[in-house]
Write an enzyme that holds these catalytic residues in place. Structure first.
Site: not given
Ligand code: BGC
Length: 391
Positions: A147, A219, A356
């Site tokens: 991310h 998210h 997402e």
């Molecule tokens: C991911 C998870 C991650 C989370 C963040 C999601 O988009 O796929 O693996 O733990 O984001 O908290």
């Protein structure tokens, strides 16, 4: 006089603005002449939200439509802090997880409601190459990059502008060349638009001055019950995908795209999150539940229905439309009751789910996955919209 000055100072301090946006729509009258009629008022209210630990002011913008749906977005991370929609009895409640203060968002968040960039999802070992040059990004998720890195788009303060004619909020951010290890100055614009059909459209644009990679997403964690003490296992999900992206033990794609048929990953017909989440399955074990990307069908069709979530008790239905090739369903498997819940209490295991829209994880290292490369002169453009109704 002093009182007046003080009130003015207080007013400018809290920087409150209330902008009524009147979306004009042309409509034909009986004599077939075009007349202009004021329709669809979306109101946008700006307020001071807080100050970051490095002394940057953060504002919130609340967009509200004529049905009473409202969404609040803060300039820190472009985070959706609240999203209020009606249930079947027209009771309007908040359906997204988050916090009540900037301090909480800065302290620790699993990306609640945030804009994610430059790369949503994982990049193996934080490494990728473009034209023979290897780039190294932060390893902020074990040995992988997740991310956008240590300070991704979820942790920067965006510049906001109200677009009165469309009832939208425009957020802009310039990510400088080599920020978090990514090449190129990336000019990024995200527009949040609320409609009177209870739809929140999120459109993303970016340009670069050097070859780079981009994969932006949103998210939000949803809990359509409006009660954040309840797990989301009873939500019925559909995902229009015949295949998904299997992952290895550290959630990096193996490279295979696997048929969902006869697996717990088949959401082509509505099924509750809880139905198969505990069945014996290696992929579910690796994700600690659902934490996978699906290969969406009809990738050449542009914006189409990708997935939906229905909560029977409240009657709330969320439909997600997008032009993206993939979607990550994450069922809040890492929520463990340690983070404070904005309704009081804490966020327990699986009390929120994310849908997402994005390109597949680790695409820069997978030659057979759709490309995430952006070249100078090109425009990255993608749109996702979250539509709410009751059933
Ligand atoms: C991911 C998870 C991650 C989370 C963040 C999601 O988009 O796929 O693996 O733990 O984001 O908290």
């Amino acid at each position: 006089m002093n009182v007046l000055k003080r009130s003015l100072a207080v007013l400018s301090l809290i920087s409150f603005a209330y902008i009524s946006v009147q979306c004009k729509e042309n409509k034909k009258d009986k004599s077939n002449e075009m007349v202009s009629e004021i329709k669809n008022p979306i109101t946008i209210a700006k307020e001071a939200y807080g100050v970051t630990s490095d002394s940057i002011n953060v504002e919130s913008y609340t967009l509200k439509n004529e049905k009473g749906m409202e969404v609040t977005i803060i300039t820190y991370g472009g985070i959706i802090t609240t999203l209020k929609v009606p249930n079947k009895d027209n009771k309007i409640e908040d359906v997204v997880l988050g916090y009540n203060s900037i301090e909480e968002y800065q302290k620790s968040t699993p990306y609640f409601g945030a804009l994610i960039g430059r790369y949503g999802n994982r990049i193996a070992k934080g490494k990728f190459s473009l034209d023979g040059i290897e780039y190294t990004l932060a390893a902020n998720d074990g040995s992988n990059h997740l991310h956008g890195g240590v300070k991704g788009f979820d942790k920067v303060v965006w510049t906001a502008e109200v677009l009165e004619d469309t009832g939208s909020l425009k957020l802009s951010y310039l990510s400088k060349d080599m920020e978090e290890g990514y090449p190129g100055n990336l000019e990024t614009v995200v527009i949040y638009k609320l409609t009177n059909d209870n739809e929140l459209e999120v459109s993303y644009e970016a340009t670069t001055d050097k070859k780079t990679i981009v994969n932006l997403t949103q998210h939000s964690y949803f809990n359509l019950s409006g009660d954040f003490s309840k797990p989301i296992l009873d939500h019925e999900i559909t995902i229009n995908a015949d295949k998904f992206v299997p992952v290895d033990a550290i959630l990096i794609p193996t490279g295979e795209l696997k048929d969902v048929a006869n697996t717990p990953f088949d959401f082509r017909v509505a099924k509750s999150v809880g139905q198969d989440i505990e069945v014996e399955n290696e992929q579910l074990k690796r994700g600690l539940g659902y934490d996978h990307c699906w290969v969406l069908n009809n990738q050449n069709e542009g914006i189409r229905l990708t997935s939906s979530a229905y909560h029977k008790e409240s009657g709330r239905l969320l439909e997600v439309f997008s032009d993206e090739p993939g979607i990550q369903l994450y069922t809040g498997n890492f929520l463990d009751g340690t983070l404070p819940n904005k309704q009081g209490g804490t966020y327990g295991h699986r009390t929120g789910f994310c849908l997402e829209t994005q390109h597949y994880p680790d695409s820069p290292n997978q030659k057979d996955f759709p490309s995430v490369v952006l070249n100078p002169g090109e425009k990255y453009k993608t749109t996702t919209s979250f539509k709410f109704s009751v059933k």
